[in-house]
Enzyme design. Structure first.
Site, mmCIF file in Angstrom:
data_model
loop_
_atom_site.group_PDB
_atom_site.id
_atom_site.type_symbol
_atom_site.label_atom_id
_atom_site.label_comp_id
_atom_site.label_asym_id
_atom_site.label_seq_id
_atom_site.Cartn_x
_atom_site.Cartn_y
_atom_site.Cartn_z
ATOM 1 N N GLU A 1 -0.836 -8.730 4.906
ATOM 2 C CA GLU A 1 -0.111 -8.613 6.089
ATOM 3 C C GLU A 1 -1.811 -8.791 7.357
ATOM 4 O O GLU A 1 -1.981 -9.023 8.703
ATOM 5 C CB GLU A 1 0.506 -7.934 6.966
ATOM 6 C CG GLU A 1 -0.237 -6.268 7.158
ATOM 7 C CD GLU A 1 -0.340 -5.423 5.927
ATOM 8 O OE1 GLU A 1 -0.226 -6.202 4.848
ATOM 9 O OE2 GLU A 1 -0.123 -4.202 6.017
ATOM 10 N N HIS B 1 -3.128 -5.670 1.210
ATOM 11 C CA HIS B 1 -2.358 -6.215 2.591
ATOM 12 C C HIS B 1 -2.711 -7.756 3.204
ATOM 13 O O HIS B 1 -3.818 -7.612 3.111
ATOM 14 C CB HIS B 1 -3.435 -5.024 3.414
ATOM 15 C CG HIS B 1 -3.123 -3.291 3.203
ATOM 16 N ND1 HIS B 1 -2.280 -2.858 3.949
ATOM 17 C CD2 HIS B 1 -3.477 -2.486 2.992
ATOM 18 C CE1 HIS B 1 -2.131 -1.999 4.112
ATOM 19 N NE2 HIS B 1 -3.001 -1.207 2.685
ATOM 20 N N CYS C 1 0.789 -1.363 -0.264
ATOM 21 C CA CYS C 1 -0.008 0.475 -0.093
ATOM 22 C C CYS C 1 0.793 1.258 -0.305
ATOM 23 O O CYS C 1 1.231 1.891 -0.337
ATOM 24 C CB CYS C 1 -1.180 0.017 1.118
ATOM 25 S SG CYS C 1 -2.450 0.853 1.017
#
Lengths: 88, 232
Positions: free
Chosen positions: B196, B194, B85
């Site tokens: 994560e 994302h 991002c």
């Protein structure tokens, strides 16, 4: 104190969602004559000393490499303004 | 294996990235933007967030941070670097990957669980995926529209540097539905979604099996760990 103005615009061929949103709002409030709006950036840079060729070269480099990203934007103008009454 | 996660002023997902590294089996190392030390890490993550309030351009000021001198140097020497991002925007601003990210074409911030297709697995961060595999990981951005000039776009497509493409919905107007790219060497990968945030059951996207059970993001981190073992 001399002022240097750098103007940066999104590349002409790219969609400018901010400008499009403003144009849409203007149309909604009846400003029919406006066909499009594009939004860019204006940087006002002041320098302590006179605007020398070295200053101009440095500003051009900063404008090209930091104030704009050539992938998405163009530097459309660099103007050197000295306030009335001052000379350089 | 040590994986550094750089925190910039305005980073939001640095702690989540550290957690993802830990869950994948590596040791996360918190790195600071103002430092010039990578502290001996084997790979780097530039996390998501809104560094410097997105002033100037997203990722632009962060890309000039002191530590970026070392990050760019390490990337050019082959260290695996993942930009997520805002981190992807930094990679673009630092010219570590081609192209740029502009405001979403619809003008709105978007936050959704996003389906992606894996287009290429030939990078430090993607070997645990399969080509054509569809994964779902969260996406949340206001300026995620990937653009590049026609020549660059053709090269990215032709050289297999497009790693992930949006499926079903193009959430931000990205050209060719591009969600993530890599550099020519394959050690640097940047993407807007994302990974994560999809690493632990109970906290990921919904799947057909169970709510919040999606862990498709974990493979990014296990991929880089496996590569390190192979190279060791």
């Amino acid at each position: 104190m001399p002022t240097i103005v750098v103007e940066v615009m999104p590349k002409a061929e790219l969609l400018d969602p901010q400008g499009k949103a403003v144009a849409g709002a203007l149309a909604r409030i009846g400003k029919d004559g406006i066909s499009s709006v594009r939004i860019g950036k204006r940087f006002e840079i002041t320098v302590d000393g006179p605007i020398t060729d070295a200053v101009r070269a440095e500003v051009e480099q900063i404008a090209a490499e930091i104030l704009s990203n050539s992938v998405i934007e163009d530097v459309v103008g660099i103007h050197y303004e000295t306030p009335a009454g001052e000379t350089h | 294996m040590k994986i550094g996660v750089v925190t910039f002023p305005g980073s939001l997902d640095d702690r989540d990235a550290q957690r993802a590294v830990r869950l994948a089996g590596a040791e996360p190392v918190a790195l600071w933007h103002g430092s010039h030390s990578l502290e001996g890490v084997d790979a780097l993550v530039l996390p998501g967030g809104f560094s410097y309030g997105d002033y100037l351009r997203c990722g632009a000021i962060a890309s000039l941070s002191p530590i970026m001198t070392e990050v760019i140097d390490a990337a050019n020497k082959g260290m695996p670097v993942l930009g997520i991002c805002n981190g992807f925007q930094m990679l673009a601003e630092a010219h570590l990957v081609d192209g740029g990210l502009i405001r979403n074409d619809h003008g709105n911030f978007v936050c959704r669980d996003q389906k992606l297709r894996v287009e290429n697995t030939d990078s430090a961060w993607t070997s645990d995926f399969a080509v054509g595999q569809e994964i779902t990981i969260p996406l949340k951005n206001g300026e995620g529209g990937f653009i590049a000039d026609a020549e660059t776009l053709a090269r990215l497509e032709g050289e297999g540097q497009v790693m992930f493409r949006y499926v079903d919905v193009n959430p931000n107007g990205s050209l060719n539905d591009i969600a993530g790219v890599r550099n020519a060497r394959g050690n640097v990968v940047g993407l807007m979604p994302h990974p994560e945030h999809a690493v632990e059951a109970g906290f990921g996207p919904d799947t057909d099996v169970a709510m919040r059970s999606g862990v498709d993001g974990l493979a990014f981190f296990t991929s880089v760990i496996k590569q390190a073992l192979v190279n060791a």
